[in-house]
Enzyme design. Sequence first.
Site, PDB file in Angstrom:
ATOM      1  CE  LYS A  34      -0.399   0.033   5.035  1.00  0.00           C
ATOM      2  NZ  LYS A  34      -1.290   0.098   6.211  1.00  0.00           N
ATOM      3  NE  ARG A 130      -5.728   1.368  13.000  1.00  0.00           N
ATOM      4  CZ  ARG A 130      -4.642   1.220  12.245  1.00  0.00           C
ATOM      5  NH1 ARG A 130      -3.808   2.236  12.075  1.00  0.00           N
ATOM      6  NH2 ARG A 130      -4.371   0.066  11.661  1.00  0.00           N
ATOM      7  CE1 TYR A 254      15.372  30.906   4.813  1.00  0.00           C
ATOM      8  CE2 TYR A 254      15.402  28.537   4.383  1.00  0.00           C
ATOM      9  CZ  TYR A 254      15.243  29.839   3.937  1.00  0.00           C
ATOM     10  OH  TYR A 254      14.957  30.080   2.612  1.00  0.00           O
ATOM     11  CG  MET A 302      11.409  23.647  -1.254  1.00  0.00           C
ATOM     12  SD  MET A 302      10.369  24.807  -2.156  1.00  0.00           S
ATOM     13  CE  MET A 302       9.189  25.254  -0.872  1.00  0.00           C
TER      14      MET A 302
END
Length: 366
Positions: A34, A130, A254, A302
Site C-alpha cells: 500500500k 480503529r 534559517y 526546501m
Amino acid sequence: MRPLVAHIDLDALRHNYRLACQCAPHSHSVAVIKADAYGHGALDCARALAADASAFAVASLDEALALREGGITVPIVLLEGIFNADELAQVDQHRLWMAVHSAWQVDALLAFSPRAPIPVWVKVDSGMHRLGFAPDTVSAVWQRLSEAPQATALHLMSHFATADAAESRYFHQQMECLQALGDRLDAPLCLANSPATLAWPVAHGAWNRPGIMLYGSNPLETTTTAADTLRPVMTLRSEIIALRDVEAGEPVGYGGRWRAPRRSRIAVVAAGYGDGYDRHAQDGTPVLVNGQRCPLAGKVSMDMLTVDVSDVADATIGSEVVLWGCAANGAVLSVDEVARGCDTISYTLLTGVLPRVPRRYHGAFG
C-alpha cells in the site's frame, strides 16, 4: 538534472520478503505494498515480487486496479475493503479479496451477486480500536458470511497495537482474544504485521502481513537475529553542490540554529523538504559523505540541506551523499536512525519521498 535519486534495490526487497517467509514457514505471507509500496513504487515492487509473493495487500481499490492494469495477476487483498457498494463490481471483475470491518460492508456484499464468490477477511477489533467488529459480534457476522454464496475462504484478521514492544501485556491480551475467537469459529487467522512476523511466533497464522520490514526497516523497539539481516531497499543519494568554510561562532541556515563550534567546512547538498526529507531533522542527524558519517548542520531548506564535513578530507563538489541507505564504500545508514533524528518513524520518511525524486530500480524484475 539534480543529483538526488532514490535507488531501489529489488534484490534486497526479495531478500526481505523471503526472510518474512522464513520467520513463519507454516504461514503464507501477503506482501503489503500500500501507499505506493511505502514510497518505493508499487507496480515495480509487485513485478519484482510476483514470482515469490502469495498475495499482495493494498489499502484501496484504486491501488489494486493500478496493479491489475500493470499486469499483476497475483491475488490482491483490500485491507480496508470497499468504501462504497459500487466498488463491488470491480472487486468481482478483477478477482480481488476484501476485508470487511463494518456491518454496512457485509450488507452490501450480501446484496450483491458476484460472478464467483469473493474471498473475505473479517476484521476484528481486538484492541487497536480503529476498524473491526467487536469480539462479541464476530460470531454472528461469521455465520452470515459462511452461509452466503457471495463469500468464500473466510479468515479472521486483526491488527496489533504494541507488537513492536519487547514485552507487552496488551499484545498478549489481544492474542488471547483472537485465539479464543479462532478456536470457537474454527477460523484461519491473519494477524501478524511486520513486528509480529519478526518477533512473535505465537501470532503467526494462516497468513501474515509483512509491510515495513519488506523495505528494510526494523519495526521493533529492540532487535532480533532476523531483524538484523534486513537489507535496506531504498538508498536516497545526492551530491555536494557547494562547499564553504565558516569561522567559529558563525551561523548556518534559517534562523541560525546551528553555529560552528570551530572553524568548519560546510557542504551544501541537493536535497530538502521539497523532496520529502523531513524538515524536522535536528542538528546532528547523520548523513554519509563519501561513506563517512557527518552531522546535519542547520535547518533543512526546501531544496538544500547543509552538513558539517570538517572531518571528511576528500569531500569535494560532486562527492556522494547518502541521506539513508547504502554508500558506494559499503557503509550503511539506517532509515530508522535518520527517523530518530527527525523525531518520527521510518514509515513517514519512506512514504514522504516525493515524485520530484526519480526512482531508479536495480536488480531484475521477477
